[in-house]
Scaffold this motif. Structure first.
Motif, short mmCIF file in Angstrom:
data_model
loop_
_atom_site.label_atom_id
_atom_site.label_comp_id
_atom_site.label_asym_id
_atom_site.label_seq_id
_atom_site.Cartn_x
_atom_site.Cartn_y
_atom_site.Cartn_z
N SER A 7 0.86 -1.19 0.00
CA SER A 7 0.00 0.00 0.00
C SER A 7 0.89 1.23 0.00
O SER A 7 2.12 1.13 -0.04
CB SER A 7 -0.91 -0.01 1.24
OG SER A 7 -0.13 0.22 2.40
N TYR A 9 1.53 2.95 2.41
CA TYR A 9 2.25 2.98 3.68
C TYR A 9 3.25 1.84 3.82
O TYR A 9 3.83 1.66 4.86
CB TYR A 9 1.26 2.94 4.84
CG TYR A 9 0.30 4.11 4.82
CD1 TYR A 9 0.74 5.40 5.06
CD2 TYR A 9 -1.05 3.92 4.54
CE1 TYR A 9 -0.12 6.47 5.04
CE2 TYR A 9 -1.92 4.99 4.51
CZ TYR A 9 -1.45 6.26 4.77
OH TYR A 9 -2.31 7.32 4.73
N GLU A 12 1.54 -4.34 4.17
CA GLU A 12 0.64 -4.53 5.31
C GLU A 12 -0.31 -5.67 5.02
O GLU A 12 -0.56 -6.00 3.86
CB GLU A 12 -0.20 -3.27 5.56
CG GLU A 12 0.60 -2.03 5.87
CD GLU A 12 -0.28 -0.81 6.02
OE1 GLU A 12 0.06 0.04 6.84
OE2 GLU A 12 -1.31 -0.71 5.33
N TRP A 16 -5.38 -4.24 7.43
CA TRP A 16 -4.81 -2.93 7.75
C TRP A 16 -4.94 -1.97 6.58
O TRP A 16 -5.15 -0.78 6.76
CB TRP A 16 -3.34 -3.08 8.13
CG TRP A 16 -3.10 -3.71 9.46
CD1 TRP A 16 -3.96 -4.51 10.16
CD2 TRP A 16 -1.93 -3.61 10.25
NE1 TRP A 16 -3.38 -4.93 11.32
CE2 TRP A 16 -2.12 -4.38 11.41
CE3 TRP A 16 -0.72 -2.96 10.06
CZ2 TRP A 16 -1.16 -4.50 12.38
CZ3 TRP A 16 0.24 -3.08 11.06
CH2 TRP A 16 0.02 -3.83 12.20
N VAL A 17 -4.82 -2.50 5.37
CA VAL A 17 -4.99 -1.66 4.17
C VAL A 17 -6.41 -1.12 4.12
O VAL A 17 -6.63 0.07 3.84
CB VAL A 17 -4.65 -2.46 2.89
CG1 VAL A 17 -4.99 -1.65 1.65
CG2 VAL A 17 -3.19 -2.87 2.89
N ALA A 19 -8.43 -0.71 6.71
CA ALA A 19 -8.57 0.26 7.81
C ALA A 19 -7.92 1.59 7.45
O ALA A 19 -8.49 2.66 7.72
CB ALA A 19 -7.95 -0.31 9.08
N ASP A 20 -6.74 1.52 6.83
CA ASP A 20 -6.08 2.76 6.40
C ASP A 20 -6.91 3.51 5.38
O ASP A 20 -7.00 4.74 5.42
CB ASP A 20 -4.70 2.45 5.81
CG ASP A 20 -3.68 2.04 6.86
OD1 ASP A 20 -3.90 2.33 8.05
OD2 ASP A 20 -2.66 1.43 6.47
N LEU A 23 -9.74 5.26 7.21
CA LEU A 23 -9.25 6.43 7.95
C LEU A 23 -8.87 7.57 7.01
O LEU A 23 -9.15 8.74 7.31
CB LEU A 23 -8.04 6.04 8.80
CG LEU A 23 -8.35 5.21 10.04
CD1 LEU A 23 -7.07 4.71 10.68
CD2 LEU A 23 -9.15 6.02 11.03
N ASP A 24 -8.25 7.25 5.89
CA ASP A 24 -7.90 8.28 4.92
C ASP A 24 -9.14 8.97 4.38
O ASP A 24 -9.17 10.20 4.25
CB ASP A 24 -7.10 7.69 3.75
CG ASP A 24 -5.69 7.29 4.14
OD1 ASP A 24 -5.20 7.77 5.19
OD2 ASP A 24 -5.08 6.49 3.40
N TYR A 27 -10.61 11.21 7.16
CA TYR A 27 -9.82 12.42 7.36
C TYR A 27 -10.01 13.40 6.20
O TYR A 27 -10.11 14.60 6.41
CB TYR A 27 -8.34 12.08 7.52
CG TYR A 27 -7.50 13.29 7.81
CD1 TYR A 27 -7.54 13.90 9.05
CD2 TYR A 27 -6.67 13.83 6.83
CE1 TYR A 27 -6.78 15.02 9.32
CE2 TYR A 27 -5.91 14.95 7.09
CZ TYR A 27 -5.97 15.54 8.34
OH TYR A 27 -5.22 16.66 8.59
#
Length: 65
Positions: A7, A9, A12, A16-17, A19-20, A23-24, A27
């Protein structure tokens, strides 16, 4: 061990990808709303008072002429 996904980040697990990504998105939406003044209650009140003040000034000007 689960498969690792690349990803923005790094590597992962897929959970987690996801979840990220959530969250992105959250935000980004919050930032966009903040830029448009959705969280600024004082700003909205000031704009409303200015509009009321300007309309009454126009009415007084029209009465004088």
């Amino acid at each position: 061990m689960s498969v690792m996904v690349h990803s923005k980040y790094g590597y992962e697990p897929p959970e987690w990808v996801q979840a990220d990504a959530r969250l992105d998105k959250w935000y980004k939406d919050k930032r966009r709303a903040k830029q448009h003044g959705a969280f600024s209650l004082d700003k909205n009140k000031e704009v409303q008072h200015e509009q009321i003040g300007n309309s009454s000034a126009k009415t007084q000007f029209n009465r004088q002429t």
